[in-house]
Design a protein around this motif. Structure first.
Motif, PDB file in Angstrom:
ATOM      1  N   HIS A 109     -72.760-115.111  23.866  1.00  0.00           N
ATOM      2  CA  HIS A 109     -72.313-116.433  23.422  1.00  0.00           C
ATOM      3  C   HIS A 109     -71.236-116.977  24.348  1.00  0.00           C
ATOM      4  O   HIS A 109     -70.720-116.257  25.211  1.00  0.00           O
ATOM      5  CB  HIS A 109     -71.779-116.363  21.977  1.00  0.00           C
ATOM      6  N   ASP A 111     -67.536-118.884  23.746  1.00  0.00           N
ATOM      7  CA  ASP A 111     -66.577-119.167  22.667  1.00  0.00           C
ATOM      8  C   ASP A 111     -66.414-120.672  22.432  1.00  0.00           C
ATOM      9  O   ASP A 111     -66.266-121.125  21.296  1.00  0.00           O
ATOM     10  CB  ASP A 111     -65.195-118.594  23.007  1.00  0.00           C
ATOM     11  N   HIS A 225     -70.463-114.066  27.357  1.00  0.00           N
ATOM     12  CA  HIS A 225     -70.030-112.688  27.110  1.00  0.00           C
ATOM     13  C   HIS A 225     -70.677-112.120  25.857  1.00  0.00           C
ATOM     14  O   HIS A 225     -71.204-112.858  25.019  1.00  0.00           O
ATOM     15  CB  HIS A 225     -68.500-112.589  27.051  1.00  0.00           C
TER      16      HIS A 225
HETATM   17 MN    MN Z   1     -66.383-114.525  22.044  1.00  0.00          MN
END
Ligand code: MN
Ligand code: SIN
Length: 279
Positions: A109, A111, A225
């Motif tokens: 994903h 952030d 990440h």
């Molecule tokens: Mn994250």
């Protein structure tokens, strides 16, 4: 701590920067002790995994003075200000406890997707400092990052249907217990498409962020990440501080997420003069 121009360039190029041994072993022993005190509290800030173990504990500084001091340490605050070229405030803080042998994964994903879509953060001038409370190795669920992927900008990701048939009944009910919960459990709400991840890794490879307890990983809000389960007998506990530029405050929205997930106190954080966590 002041970053060198090579370190800043490294962050801008890769979307992350790992610095070893920013905190001492003694400081990390203290932080682990404080963490144990904090996470026993049964409250909405505590997020559980399917196993029943704690996955995350949000805003530990709200109930613990030690963590309030960590956020203001020059060693993490100054680099964040240098990298974002701005004053900063803490948008989100959390302990991610990845327990030995049971700690759950985090799917691929970005952030910033969560912060833009759920919190109305206008720009990705935001990064996270991840402090390693334990040594992080290839075995205990290190963070994987794709170098340079922050340059892709925020990609559209479908909103996942979290009502998976394979979910335990209590866990489905738990995940649906509040509107915001689906952004926090292992069935992440916004994930990146598998073919996108595959083609980026083909070109750029994967970096696994490993280091001694006390090391700090700074990573950009848009870098792709993920992290695998912890199948080792060693915990991987971390404290994550997300610093956002004070020039990038959240917009007003009708139903904001709770302040412990997305702070709306945009006051710049000032560094503590006393830069040690040992009393
Ligand atoms: Mn994250
Ligand atoms: C995160 O995705 O922000 C944290 C993942 C992890 O704790 O491994």
């Amino acid at each position: 701590m002041i970053l060198t121009s090579a370190q800043i360039e490294n962050f801008n190029e890769n979307g992350f920067l790992l610095i070893q041994n920013v905190f001492t072993q003694e400081e990390m022993t203290l932080m682990l002790e404080e963490m144990e005190q904090v996470i026993i509290e049964d409250c909405p800030r505590r997020i559980l995994e399917k196993s029943g173990y704690v996955r995350s504990f949000f805003a530990p500084e709200a109930s613990n003075e030690f963590f309030a001091r960590v956020i203001r340490q020059k060693r993490v605050l100054r680099p964040a200000m240098q990298l974002l070229e701005s004053d900063v405030y803490a948008h989100q803080t959390k302990l991610n406890t990845k327990h030995a042998l049971v700690g759950d994964w985090w799917d691929w994903h970005q952030d910033y997707t969560f912060w833009k879509k759920d919190d109305a953060m206008l720009e990705p001038t935001v990064l996270t400092a991840m402090i390693f409370l334990n040594e992080v190795t290839e075995f205990n669920g290190p963070l994987f990052l794709i170098p340079g992927s922050h340059k892709a900008g925020m990609l559209e990701s479908g909103e996942r249907n979290i009502h998976g048939e394979q979910s335990e009944e209590w866990f489905s009910a738990y995940q649906n217990s509040t509107k915001y919960m689906s952004a926090l459990t292992a069935d992440l709400k916004y994930t990146l498409e598998q073919k996108t991840i595959a083609s980026w890794i083909e070109r750029q490879g994967i970096y696994s962020a490993k280091g001694a307890a006390g090391s700090v990983l700074f990573f950009h809000g848009n870098v792709f990440h993920a992290s695998p389960n912890n199948l080792s007998p060693w915990h991987r506990h971390t404290f994550l501080i997300t610093y956002n530029s004070t020039a990038n405050p959240l917009q007003d929205i009708p139903e904001p997420r709770p302040g412990f997930i997305a702070s709306r106190n945009f006051t710049p954080i000032r560094a503590l003069d006393d830069d040690s966590l040992v009393p």
